[in-house]
Design an enzyme around this catalytic site. Structure first.
Site, PDB file in Angstrom:
ATOM      1  CG  ASP A 153       7.568 -61.100  14.123  1.00 46.09           C
ATOM      2  OD1 ASP A 153       6.405 -60.629  14.094  1.00 46.09           O
ATOM      3  OD2 ASP A 153       8.554 -60.481  14.561  1.00 46.09           O
TER       4      ASP A 153
HETATM    5  N1  LIG Z   1      11.256 -64.465   6.689  1.00 49.16           N
HETATM    6  C1  LIG Z   1      10.054 -64.039   6.870  1.00 49.16           C
HETATM    7  N2  LIG Z   1       9.816 -62.795   7.332  1.00 49.16           N
HETATM    8  C2  LIG Z   1       8.581 -62.361   7.557  1.00 49.16           C
HETATM    9  C3  LIG Z   1       7.488 -63.172   7.326  1.00 49.16           C
HETATM   10  N3  LIG Z   1       6.355 -62.505   7.648  1.00 49.16           N
HETATM   11  C4  LIG Z   1       6.748 -61.270   8.072  1.00 49.16           C
HETATM   12  N4  LIG Z   1       8.090 -61.198   8.033  1.00 49.16           N
HETATM   13  C5  LIG Z   1       8.897 -60.111   8.466  1.00 49.16           C
HETATM   14  O1  LIG Z   1       8.963 -60.079   9.864  1.00 49.16           O
HETATM   15  C6  LIG Z   1       9.281 -58.782  10.270  1.00 49.16           C
HETATM   16  C7  LIG Z   1       8.472 -58.406  11.478  1.00 49.16           C
HETATM   17  O2  LIG Z   1       9.115 -57.334  12.106  1.00 49.16           O
HETATM   18  P1  LIG Z   1       8.490 -56.615  13.315  1.00 49.16           P
HETATM   19  O3  LIG Z   1       7.757 -57.595  14.197  1.00 49.16           O
HETATM   20  O4  LIG Z   1       7.708 -55.458  12.837  1.00 49.16           O
HETATM   21  O5  LIG Z   1       9.753 -56.098  14.038  1.00 49.16           O
HETATM   22  P2  LIG Z   1      10.856 -56.889  14.769  1.00 49.16           P
HETATM   23  O6  LIG Z   1      12.080 -56.790  13.922  1.00 49.16           O
HETATM   24  O7  LIG Z   1      10.465 -58.275  15.098  1.00 49.16           O
HETATM   25  O8  LIG Z   1      11.020 -56.034  16.035  1.00 49.16           O
HETATM   26  P3  LIG Z   1      10.242 -56.192  17.380  1.00 49.16           P
HETATM   27  O9  LIG Z   1       9.024 -56.930  17.172  1.00 49.16           O
HETATM   28  O10 LIG Z   1       9.950 -54.800  17.815  1.00 49.16           O
HETATM   29  O11 LIG Z   1      11.193 -56.893  18.255  1.00 49.16           O
HETATM   30  C8  LIG Z   1       9.080 -57.885   9.070  1.00 49.16           C
HETATM   31  O12 LIG Z   1      10.311 -57.475   8.564  1.00 49.16           O
HETATM   32  C9  LIG Z   1       8.365 -58.765   8.052  1.00 49.16           C
HETATM   33  O13 LIG Z   1       8.760 -58.468   6.726  1.00 49.16           O
HETATM   34  C10 LIG Z   1       7.723 -64.486   6.805  1.00 49.16           C
HETATM   35  O14 LIG Z   1       6.825 -65.279   6.541  1.00 49.16           O
HETATM   36  N5  LIG Z   1       8.998 -64.852   6.624  1.00 49.16           N
END
Ligand SMILES: Nc1nc2c(ncn2[C@@H]2O[C@H](COP(=O)(O)OP(=O)(O)OP(=O)(O)O)[C@@H](O)[C@H]2O)c(=O)[nH]1
Length: 429
Positions: free
Chosen positions: A335
């Site tokens: 993200d």
């Molecule tokens: N839907 C979707 N999810 C993804 C993708 N790539 C990563 N993720 C998810 O994005 C999330 C990233 O979470 P983090 O950035 O670690 O945590 P957060 O919930 O954003 O919390 P903070 O960053 O601390 O605010 C994880 O659960 C990954 O599985 C994608 O391409 N699509």
């Protein structure tokens, strides 16, 4: 363009010759054979006709002498006989003439003086071609009282052979001019389409330019060759277009994120390095923003992965909408996004753009089931040359600054300070 085909072996036996020379040789050979065959046949036919005519003429002369000399032979008047032979010898084409009586005694003889080689050659020719000597009986009261013997001198044959040879030489000269012109014309007619093909083949190999096409030719073989060549070029062109398209999409795949369509991390880093080089030489500034979605995991958990994907796409579009044409926004992975602001007039501009991005997140994202999902990002800001001079340093500085936001209040921005490094290390140890 490398073809991979082995090069042709060198010509060892004979060096290559030109097309013009080859055509000229072929034409000269054909003309020479034709002239020889036609000339020789005509000469032989004419010589045979001339021989028949000469033999016939000698018969007539012999008969005429026999008639004229009849009285002189009867009275054995050698003076009259010599006079008659001298007269006939000067008038007719004879090497010798003789009158012989019934006992075989020679009553008179005329021999043309032979002084030149040409005369001797004529005599040999006459002996070769004519049935020598030509005789005619001298008849008195029904009895043969002697006969006339004539030898032709072949002067006619010599004249004919020299005239014939001159004619042949004339034909040879005319034929040579005709052959010269003919080969030039054939050369032009053949060479034009060949030249076109050569130029096109070179262009296709060197540039590579496959867009040219061979023109139509009036020579059927070249026309067919040009048609096949054009078809081949068409196929190569289509293959090249397909290859180009495949390369383009491969390069797009290698440099872009398939979900949002934004450039990926590798592209962003390359671009940042390049822009840094320019900025170093020009003394300009660059801004790098590091963006991370807030609580994104809970969106995935609560609404599902597809909604999480839709949110990433929405965030990507909102960020892009706040930037200038030349600025770059990339998805670094998960993200996380990054923005490259180049050129940057001052740090305030980077802060202002970060604020615009944050403001663009305020409205909820439209969803299928009208869930209320409001995007939120935390932004860290790093400035070249203040916070680093390499792409790694700048990205890390922006990441640390973003981390400070996460550590404090999400959904805000923070410009890097060197304390952030220390804080980061403290909090992560
Ligand atoms: N839907 C979707 N999810 C993804 C993708 N790539 C990563 N993720 C998810 O994005 C999330 C990233 O979470 P983090 O950035 O670690 O945590 P957060 O919930 O954003 O919390 P903070 O960053 O601390 O605010 C994880 O659960 C990954 O599985 C994608 O391409 N699509």
């Amino acid at each position: 363009m490398k073809t991979g085909a082995d090069p042709l072996p060198p010509l060892v036996d004979r060096p290559p010759t030109t097309l013009l020379l080859t055509l000229r040789r072929a034409h000269v050979r054909v003309a020479a054979v034709m002239l020889f065959a036609v000339g020789t046949s005509l000469m032989i036919a004419a010589l045979l006709a001339l021989r028949t005519s000469a033999e016939h003429n000698l018969q007539l002369v012999a008969r005429s002498v026999a008639y004229t000399a009849e009285a002189a032979v009867v009275f054995r008047d050698e003076g009259a006989i010599a006079e008659a032979l001298e007269l006939i010898g000067r008038q007719e084409s004879l090497a010798s003439a003789a009158i012989v009586d019934a006992t075989g005694a020679v009553l008179g003889r005329y021999v043309r003086p032979r002084s030149t080689t040409l005369d001797r050659f004529g005599d040999r020719l006459a002996n070769l071609l004519l049935a020598q000597p030509t005789t005619s009986d001298i008849v008195y009261q029904g009895h043969a009282i002697g006969h006339v013997q004539l030898q032709g001198d072949g002067a006619g044959f010599v004249r004919f052979i020299f005239t014939g040879l001159l004619g042949l030489l004339g034909c040879l000269a005319l034929g040579s001019v005709a052959v010269w012109q003919l080969s030039r014309r054939s050369y032009r007619e053949i060479l034009q389409p060949v030249k076109e093909l050569i130029t096109m083949t070179h262009a296709a190999r060197a540039e590579p330019n496959t867009s040219r096409r061979a023109p139509r030719s009036h020579i059927a073989e070249f026309d067919k060759l040009g048609e096949d060549f054009n078809a081949l070029l068409g196929e190569i062109e289509a293959q090249q277009a397909q290859l180009h398209q495949e390369n383009k999409s491969l390069s797009h795949l290698a440099n872009h994120d398939s979900l949002t369509g934004l450039p990926n991390r590798a592209y962003f880093r390359r671009r940042l390095s390049r822009v840094l080089q320019d900025a170093q030489t020009q003394g300009s500034s660059i801004g790098v923003l590091y963006l991370d979605n807030d609580h994104f995991k809970s969106v995935n958990d609560q609404y599902g992965h597809a909604t999480g994907d839709a949110l990433l796409i929405e965030v990507a579009q909102r960020i892009r909408a706040q930037l200038r044409e030349g600025d770059v926004v990339a998805r670094l992975g998960g993200d996380e996004f990054a923005v490259l602001l180049a050129p940057l007039h001052n740090s305030d501009d980077a802060v202002r753009i970060a604020d615009k991005i944050l403001a663009s997140m305020a409205t909820p994202m439209p969803t299928r089931f009208n869930e209320r999902i409001v995007p939120s990002v935390s932004i860290g800001i790093a400035i070249y040359p203040l916070h680093g001079s390499s792409s790694e340093q700048l990205l890390r500085a922006a990441d640390r600054a973003m981390y400070q936001v996460k550590a404090g209040q999400r959904g805000h921005k923070h410009i890097f300070s060197f304390d952030d490094d220390a804080n980061f290390l403290k909090e992560n140890n």
